[in-house]
Design a protein around this motif. Structure first.
Motif, PDB file in Angstrom:
ATOM      1  N   GLY A 260       0.789  -1.211   0.000  1.00  9.84           N
ATOM      2  CA  GLY A 260       0.000   0.000   0.000  1.00  9.84           C
ATOM      3  C   GLY A 260       0.827   1.270   0.000  1.00  9.84           C
ATOM      4  O   GLY A 260       0.275   2.374   0.049  1.00  9.84           O
ATOM      5  N   VAL A 261       2.151   1.143  -0.059  1.00 10.69           N
ATOM      6  CA  VAL A 261       3.030   2.316  -0.072  1.00 10.69           C
ATOM      7  C   VAL A 261       3.122   2.850  -1.495  1.00 10.69           C
ATOM      8  O   VAL A 261       3.573   2.139  -2.400  1.00 10.69           O
ATOM      9  N   THR A 262       2.702   4.089  -1.711  1.00 14.94           N
ATOM     10  CA  THR A 262       2.775   4.666  -3.046  1.00 14.94           C
ATOM     11  C   THR A 262       4.200   5.166  -3.316  1.00 14.94           C
ATOM     12  O   THR A 262       4.995   5.340  -2.394  1.00 14.94           O
ATOM     13  N   TRP A 263       4.471   5.403  -4.593  1.00 16.83           N
ATOM     14  CA  TRP A 263       5.808   5.871  -4.965  1.00 16.83           C
ATOM     15  C   TRP A 263       6.126   7.206  -4.284  1.00 16.83           C
ATOM     16  O   TRP A 263       7.221   7.395  -3.759  1.00 16.83           O
ATOM     17  N   THR A 264       5.172   8.136  -4.280  1.00 14.28           N
ATOM     18  CA  THR A 264       5.409   9.432  -3.649  1.00 14.28           C
ATOM     19  C   THR A 264       5.574   9.268  -2.144  1.00 14.28           C
ATOM     20  O   THR A 264       6.451   9.889  -1.532  1.00 14.28           O
ATOM     21  N   GLU A 265       4.744   8.446  -1.548  1.00 14.62           N
ATOM     22  CA  GLU A 265       4.816   8.216  -0.107  1.00 14.62           C
ATOM     23  C   GLU A 265       6.168   7.637   0.292  1.00 14.62           C
ATOM     24  O   GLU A 265       6.684   7.930   1.376  1.00 14.62           O
ATOM     25  N   PHE A 266       6.751   6.810  -0.566  1.00 14.06           N
ATOM     26  CA  PHE A 266       8.039   6.200  -0.275  1.00 14.06           C
ATOM     27  C   PHE A 266       9.100   7.275  -0.011  1.00 14.06           C
ATOM     28  O   PHE A 266       9.930   7.138   0.883  1.00 14.06           O
ATOM     29  N   PHE A 267       9.054   8.364  -0.772  1.00 14.20           N
ATOM     30  CA  PHE A 267      10.056   9.410  -0.628  1.00 14.20           C
ATOM     31  C   PHE A 267       9.720  10.381   0.513  1.00 14.20           C
ATOM     32  O   PHE A 267      10.613  10.904   1.165  1.00 14.20           O
ATOM     33  N   PHE A 268       8.411  10.617   0.754  1.00 10.62           N
ATOM     34  CA  PHE A 268       8.012  11.550   1.827  1.00 10.62           C
ATOM     35  C   PHE A 268       6.890  10.938   2.664  1.00 10.62           C
ATOM     36  O   PHE A 268       5.739  11.353   2.552  1.00 10.62           O
TER      37      PHE A 268
ATOM     38  N   ALA B 195       1.484  11.669   4.359  1.00 14.11           N
ATOM     39  CA  ALA B 195       0.400  11.444   5.320  1.00 14.11           C
ATOM     40  C   ALA B 195      -0.325  12.751   5.641  1.00 14.11           C
ATOM     41  O   ALA B 195      -1.523  12.747   5.977  1.00 14.11           O
ATOM     42  N   ALA B 196       0.369  13.869   5.498  1.00 13.88           N
ATOM     43  CA  ALA B 196      -0.239  15.171   5.770  1.00 13.88           C
ATOM     44  C   ALA B 196      -0.882  15.784   4.537  1.00 13.88           C
ATOM     45  O   ALA B 196      -1.403  16.905   4.595  1.00 13.88           O
ATOM     46  N   GLY B 197      -0.841  15.060   3.385  1.00 12.54           N
ATOM     47  CA  GLY B 197      -1.553  15.521   2.195  1.00 12.54           C
ATOM     48  C   GLY B 197      -0.694  15.951   1.022  1.00 12.54           C
ATOM     49  O   GLY B 197      -1.232  16.383  -0.008  1.00 12.54           O
TER      50      GLY B 197
ATOM     51  N   LEU C 271       2.365  14.790  -5.480  1.00 17.48           N
ATOM     52  CA  LEU C 271       3.175  15.297  -6.583  1.00 17.48           C
ATOM     53  C   LEU C 271       2.298  15.965  -7.634  1.00 17.48           C
ATOM     54  O   LEU C 271       2.724  16.916  -8.301  1.00 17.48           O
ATOM     55  N   LYS C 272       1.078  15.486  -7.801  1.00 20.99           N
ATOM     56  CA  LYS C 272       0.169  16.054  -8.793  1.00 20.99           C
ATOM     57  C   LYS C 272      -0.014  17.546  -8.581  1.00 20.99           C
ATOM     58  O   LYS C 272      -0.171  18.314  -9.544  1.00 20.99           O
ATOM     59  N   ASN C 273       0.006  17.972  -7.324  1.00 17.34           N
ATOM     60  CA  ASN C 273      -0.196  19.385  -7.018  1.00 17.34           C
ATOM     61  C   ASN C 273       1.029  20.242  -7.342  1.00 17.34           C
ATOM     62  O   ASN C 273       0.983  21.466  -7.177  1.00 17.34           O
ATOM     63  N   GLN C 274       2.101  19.605  -7.791  1.00 15.90           N
ATOM     64  CA  GLN C 274       3.333  20.322  -8.106  1.00 15.90           C
ATOM     65  C   GLN C 274       3.481  20.642  -9.595  1.00 15.90           C
ATOM     66  O   GLN C 274       4.493  21.194 -10.016  1.00 15.90           O
ATOM     67  N   VAL C 275       2.477  20.291 -10.397  1.00 17.10           N
ATOM     68  CA  VAL C 275       2.592  20.465 -11.850  1.00 17.10           C
ATOM     69  C   VAL C 275       2.797  21.922 -12.227  1.00 17.10           C
ATOM     70  O   VAL C 275       3.666  22.260 -13.046  1.00 17.10           O
TER      71      VAL C 275
ATOM     72  N   PRO D 229       5.752  16.486   8.498  1.00 13.16           N
ATOM     73  CA  PRO D 229       4.314  16.673   8.265  1.00 13.16           C
ATOM     74  C   PRO D 229       3.978  18.000   7.598  1.00 13.16           C
ATOM     75  O   PRO D 229       3.117  18.064   6.724  1.00 13.16           O
ATOM     76  N   GLY D 230       4.634  19.059   7.977  1.00 10.04           N
ATOM     77  CA  GLY D 230       4.360  20.366   7.376  1.00 10.04           C
ATOM     78  C   GLY D 230       5.449  20.762   6.409  1.00 10.04           C
ATOM     79  O   GLY D 230       5.891  21.923   6.413  1.00 10.04           O
TER      80      GLY D 230
END
Length: 340
Positions: A239-247, A252-254, A257-261, A304-305
């Motif tokens: 259940g670990v996503t690629w983005t979650e793996f790095f951060f 977990a705080a939201g 990467l999609k929001n970085q486009v 988290p922040g």
């Protein structure tokens, strides 16, 4: 797809030790998992129709770095799944090849998995054709689908050899369907050579439909790719996503990467040297390199922040030489002749 790390728990994967252990095996780093992007889906749809209707002569062309070989890999995987009764072979043309009839047939025999390369040219041709006929009968459909990578490295003699194989198979009621993918403008130059030689027999069989394989363009393409990175799982079943793996903390705080486009696109403009003109096309190779650099560097700031450091995307874009690649791609655009 399962992997060797599925025995690890989610907590073990997200620990500092687990992430260090898995980093070199992460699919985003190794490139072992392909994301189904919009350009790839577009060409895969056309390839499926060509296979479905048994129509040869489909060619995809694109500039260097747009992900042509990755596209062909996904096309092959998709067609094998959708047409299990069709014998499918992928032939990689050698960019530094020695033009010879024997070399062609020996190379082709290696593609079909036949190791008997002894005998005269006539014998090699007979072995190749018989192997393809047997393969078609074994799979169930009287059809051979040949996917050719680096088709821009082909010569007129290669097309002549393919024509001979095409005709020999047709005499046994076996259809040869070819899908070529090559780099432009080199393939356009090869196509022009066929036209000057009036080789309509070769064009009609193998290059009658030339379709551009486009680079990424605009926020829609990038949002799909970045969202795919947000949703892909590694290791399988954790259940670990690629983005979650790095951060893990920021994710977990939201953080997504999609929001970085928008930041990524604006950073491209601010990163380019003064006076450099860029087109709208973003090459896949350098884009993914920038993403890998961004995720790796930013992982040091995970919390988290998490506040993304100023210039993070610019540094990643510079590392990947993305603006240079875009400028080069734009400069060659005027010399590219695409026929649809």
């Amino acid at each position: 797809m399962k992997d060797q790390f599925t025995a690890m728990s989610r907590e073990e994967v997200l620990s500092n030790e687990g992430r260090k252990e898995l980093f070199n095996s992460h699919p985003l780093i190794t490139g072992s998992v392909l994301l189904p992007t919009a350009p790839i889906r577009e060409v895969a749809t056309m390839a499926r129709k060509s296979c479905l209707l048994r129509e040869s002569g489909l060619v995809f062309i694109g500039k260097s770095g747009v992900g042509k070989s990755c596209a062909l890999e996904m096309i092959e995987s998709t067609l094998r799944e959708q047409f299990p009764r069709v014998a499918i072979y992928r032939h990689d043309t050698h960019n530094q090849s020695i033009p010879s009839i024997r070399a062609f047939f020996k190379h082709f025999l290696a593609t079909v998995g036949h190791h008997n390369v002894r005998g005269e040219t006539f014998d090699l041709r007979a072995i190749l054709v018989n192997s393809l006929i047997d393969s078609a009968r074994l799979h169930g459909e009287r059809m051979i689908l040949l996917l050719v990578d680096e088709a821009n490295a082909m010569d007129v003699t290669d097309f002549d050899f393919l024509k001979d194989v095409y005709n020999d198979l047709a005499q046994e009621n076996v259809k040869l369907v070819t899908i070529l993918i090559g780099q432009d403008p080199e393939f356009s130059q090869l196509f022009d050579k066929l036209i000057r030689m009036q080789r309509l027999d070769l064009i009609g069989r193998f290059a009658i439909r030339i379709v551009p394989f486009r680079a990424y363009r605009g926020s829609h393409d990038l949002e799909e790719i970045f969202e795919g990175i947000d949703n892909q799982i590694f290791p399988f079943g954790t259940g670990v996503t690629w983005t979650e793996f790095f951060f893990p903390l920021a994710y977990a705080a939201g953080f997504r990467l999609k929001n970085q486009v928008s930041s990524f696109l604006s950073s491209i403009e601010t990163s380019k040297p003064a006076g450099l003109k860029l087109g709208s096309e973003i090459p896949a190779r350098q884009m993914f390199s920038a993403v890998r650099s961004y995720l790796t560097d930013l992982a040091l700031f995970d919390e988290p922040g998490m506040i993304v450091p100023e210039g993070a995307w610019e540094a990643a874009i510079e590392y990947a030489a993305l603006t240079k690649a875009m400028a080069y791609m734009s400069a060659r655009k005027g010399n590219t002749r695409i026929r649809t």
